[in-house]
Scaffold this motif. Structure first.
Motif, PDB file in Angstrom:
ATOM      1  N   ILE A 159       0.832  -1.202   0.000  1.00 52.23           N
ATOM      2  CA  ILE A 159       0.000   0.000   0.000  1.00 52.23           C
ATOM      3  C   ILE A 159       0.869   1.255   0.000  1.00 52.23           C
ATOM      4  O   ILE A 159       0.581   2.223  -0.707  1.00 52.23           O
ATOM      5  CB  ILE A 159      -0.951  -0.002   1.216  1.00 52.23           C
ATOM      6  N   ALA A 160       1.953   1.240   0.769  1.00 46.47           N
ATOM      7  CA  ALA A 160       2.843   2.404   0.814  1.00 46.47           C
ATOM      8  C   ALA A 160       3.419   2.690  -0.564  1.00 46.47           C
ATOM      9  O   ALA A 160       3.458   3.847  -1.013  1.00 46.47           O
ATOM     10  CB  ALA A 160       3.966   2.171   1.824  1.00 46.47           C
ATOM     11  N   ALA A 161       3.855   1.647  -1.270  1.00 44.50           N
ATOM     12  CA  ALA A 161       4.410   1.837  -2.609  1.00 44.50           C
ATOM     13  C   ALA A 161       3.344   2.331  -3.579  1.00 44.50           C
ATOM     14  O   ALA A 161       3.593   3.219  -4.408  1.00 44.50           O
ATOM     15  CB  ALA A 161       5.013   0.526  -3.109  1.00 44.50           C
ATOM     16  N   ALA A 162       2.131   1.763  -3.486  1.00 42.65           N
ATOM     17  CA  ALA A 162       1.047   2.177  -4.381  1.00 42.65           C
ATOM     18  C   ALA A 162       0.652   3.624  -4.135  1.00 42.65           C
ATOM     19  O   ALA A 162       0.353   4.371  -5.080  1.00 42.65           O
ATOM     20  CB  ALA A 162      -0.159   1.255  -4.195  1.00 42.65           C
ATOM     21  N   ARG A 163       0.648   4.052  -2.877  1.00 49.94           N
ATOM     22  CA  ARG A 163       0.310   5.448  -2.564  1.00 49.94           C
ATOM     23  C   ARG A 163       1.333   6.403  -3.167  1.00 49.94           C
ATOM     24  O   ARG A 163       0.972   7.441  -3.732  1.00 49.94           O
ATOM     25  CB  ARG A 163       0.262   5.637  -1.049  1.00 49.94           C
ATOM     26  N   ILE A 164       2.609   6.052  -3.022  1.00 50.18           N
ATOM     27  CA  ILE A 164       3.664   6.912  -3.573  1.00 50.18           C
ATOM     28  C   ILE A 164       3.510   7.022  -5.084  1.00 50.18           C
ATOM     29  O   ILE A 164       3.567   8.110  -5.661  1.00 50.18           O
ATOM     30  CB  ILE A 164       5.056   6.351  -3.207  1.00 50.18           C
ATOM     31  N   ALA A 165       3.312   5.878  -5.746  1.00 50.14           N
ATOM     32  CA  ALA A 165       3.171   5.885  -7.205  1.00 50.14           C
ATOM     33  C   ALA A 165       1.947   6.675  -7.636  1.00 50.14           C
ATOM     34  O   ALA A 165       2.023   7.516  -8.547  1.00 50.14           O
ATOM     35  CB  ALA A 165       3.076   4.449  -7.722  1.00 50.14           C
ATOM     36  N   ASN A 166       0.837   6.421  -6.983  1.00 43.84           N
ATOM     37  CA  ASN A 166      -0.400   7.110  -7.343  1.00 43.84           C
ATOM     38  C   ASN A 166      -0.267   8.610  -7.168  1.00 43.84           C
ATOM     39  O   ASN A 166      -0.722   9.396  -8.014  1.00 43.84           O
ATOM     40  CB  ASN A 166      -1.554   6.567  -6.504  1.00 43.84           C
ATOM     41  N   GLY A 167       0.390   9.031  -6.092  1.00 41.41           N
ATOM     42  CA  GLY A 167       0.578  10.462  -5.846  1.00 41.41           C
ATOM     43  C   GLY A 167       1.451  11.133  -6.879  1.00 41.41           C
ATOM     44  O   GLY A 167       1.330  12.340  -7.124  1.00 41.41           O
ATOM     45  N   ALA A 168       2.330  10.350  -7.511  1.00 36.59           N
ATOM     46  CA  ALA A 168       3.236  10.896  -8.532  1.00 36.59           C
ATOM     47  C   ALA A 168       2.717  10.664  -9.950  1.00 36.59           C
ATOM     48  O   ALA A 168       3.407  10.989 -10.919  1.00 36.59           O
ATOM     49  CB  ALA A 168       4.619  10.260  -8.388  1.00 36.59           C
ATOM     50  N   GLY A 169       1.516  10.094 -10.069  1.00 32.49           N
ATOM     51  CA  GLY A 169       0.965   9.828 -11.397  1.00 32.49           C
ATOM     52  C   GLY A 169       1.595   8.654 -12.103  1.00 32.49           C
ATOM     53  O   GLY A 169       1.520   8.553 -13.331  1.00 32.49           O
ATOM     54  N   VAL A 170       2.215   7.737 -11.345  1.00 33.11           N
ATOM     55  CA  VAL A 170       2.847   6.549 -11.923  1.00 33.11           C
ATOM     56  C   VAL A 170       1.838   5.402 -11.936  1.00 33.11           C
ATOM     57  O   VAL A 170       1.301   5.041 -10.882  1.00 33.11           O
ATOM     58  CB  VAL A 170       4.092   6.135 -11.106  1.00 33.11           C
ATOM     59  N   PRO A 171       1.527   4.808 -13.103  1.00 38.56           N
ATOM     60  CA  PRO A 171       0.569   3.707 -13.160  1.00 38.56           C
ATOM     61  C   PRO A 171       1.018   2.517 -12.316  1.00 38.56           C
ATOM     62  O   PRO A 171       2.199   2.166 -12.288  1.00 38.56           O
ATOM     63  CB  PRO A 171       0.530   3.336 -14.653  1.00 38.56           C
ATOM     64  N   VAL A 172       0.058   1.910 -11.622  1.00 40.77           N
ATOM     65  CA  VAL A 172       0.326   0.770 -10.747  1.00 40.77           C
ATOM     66  C   VAL A 172      -0.224  -0.502 -11.383  1.00 40.77           C
ATOM     67  O   VAL A 172      -1.419  -0.602 -11.683  1.00 40.77           O
ATOM     68  CB  VAL A 172      -0.321   0.979  -9.368  1.00 40.77           C
TER      69      VAL A 172
END
Length: 276
Positions: A159-172
């Motif tokens: 979840i921590a990694a997904a939050r960081i990616a989502n906040g930066a506009g990086v597709p998960v």
């Protein structure tokens, strides 16, 4: 959908892929058929192979020409060295893979002639991939073009990694495996979902999943993913039969594209649906 063209485009673009997750030594035996409870069957000689769902994603992406970085952990044992060497040979940057006091993660795998399998995982050093490690690599995740995740590390780390990616506009891209209950928050952060029959049924319901697997009608499953979780792209794996890529069109129609099984199946599927 022209998969070959998608692969050529992927290789030419050399996108930056970041994978956060598991690295395992796979102890693999093949059998004619999987045993039932209490049953013993004869198997092939034991093979020790590089594996781990996350490491496999990273290795295949590297072989396809993507600039790939893996964040994870292995032990300071021979299996750890074997895995790092294999990843490096596949073109993966392993400079962010920690070597810890734990033993290297291990998966015990039995595969039958129809490509069905069962797997038992001992987490080992994968258990050391915690939230603090993920946060230390925030810049790596934020600078990627796509983030790959699965459930062979702790939920809070995923979840921590997904939050960081989502906040930066990086597709998960999220492989819901090994299957367990996950939060709606995590599913809401996913752009491309990878699931098998049982995992899909756990999310959209048994009836909707059965319509796809038994009758080839993926409309209800695709709509349930899109309406319930905002997931417009999914890869549904079909064991030895390959997979189906589900996509929600702009007009709300669900497309289902079958993909035949091949040696590069996992990231062939991903190349077809990963946002650019």
């Amino acid at each position: 959908m022209d998969i070959a063209a998608s692969l050529r485009e992927l290789a030419a673009a050399a996108p930056e892929v970041c994978v956060v997750g598991s690295i395992n030594a796979d102890l693999t035996v093949t059998v004619e058929r999987l045993p039932h409870g209490g049953q013993t069957v004869a198997g092939s000689p034991l093979r020790i192979l590089p594996g781990g769902k996350s490491a496999n994603q990273a290795a295949t992406a590297g072989r396809l020409g993507a600039s790939t970085r893996l964040i994870g952990a292995v032990g300071s044992d021979p299996n750890g060295s074997l895995l790092l060497d294999a990843l490096t040979s596949a073109g993966v940057d392993v400079s962010d893979v920690a070597r810890t006091e734990s033993s290297t993660g291990t998966a015990m795998i039995v595969v039958d002639d129809s490509a069905e399998n069962f797997i038992v995982i001992s987490a080992g050093a994968n258990g050391d991939v915690d939230e603090e490690m993920v946060r230390r690599h925030r810049d790596r995740i934020e600078s990627a073009r796509v983030l790959g995740l699965c459930l062979e590390i702790k939920d809070e780390s995923v979840i921590a990694a997904a939050r960081i990616a989502n906040g930066a506009g990086v597709p998960v891209v999220f492989n819901l495996s090994p299957i367990r209950e996950v939060s709606e928050e995590l599913l809401g952060l996913v752009d491309v979902l990878i699931v098998n029959e049982h995992e899909l049924a756990a999310i959209v319901g048994e009836e909707a999943a059965r319509e796809g697997f038994d009758g080839g009608n993926w409309e209800r499953a695709g709509r349930a993913l899109a309406d319930g979780y905002g997931i417009s792209d999914a890869v549904v794996t079909l064991g030895g039969a390959g997979s189906v890529v589900l996509g929600m069109g702009e007009r709300g129609d669900v497309s289902a594209t079958p993909i035949a099984l091949s040696r590069s199946t996992s990231w062939t599927r991903l190349a077809a649906v990963t946002p650019t």
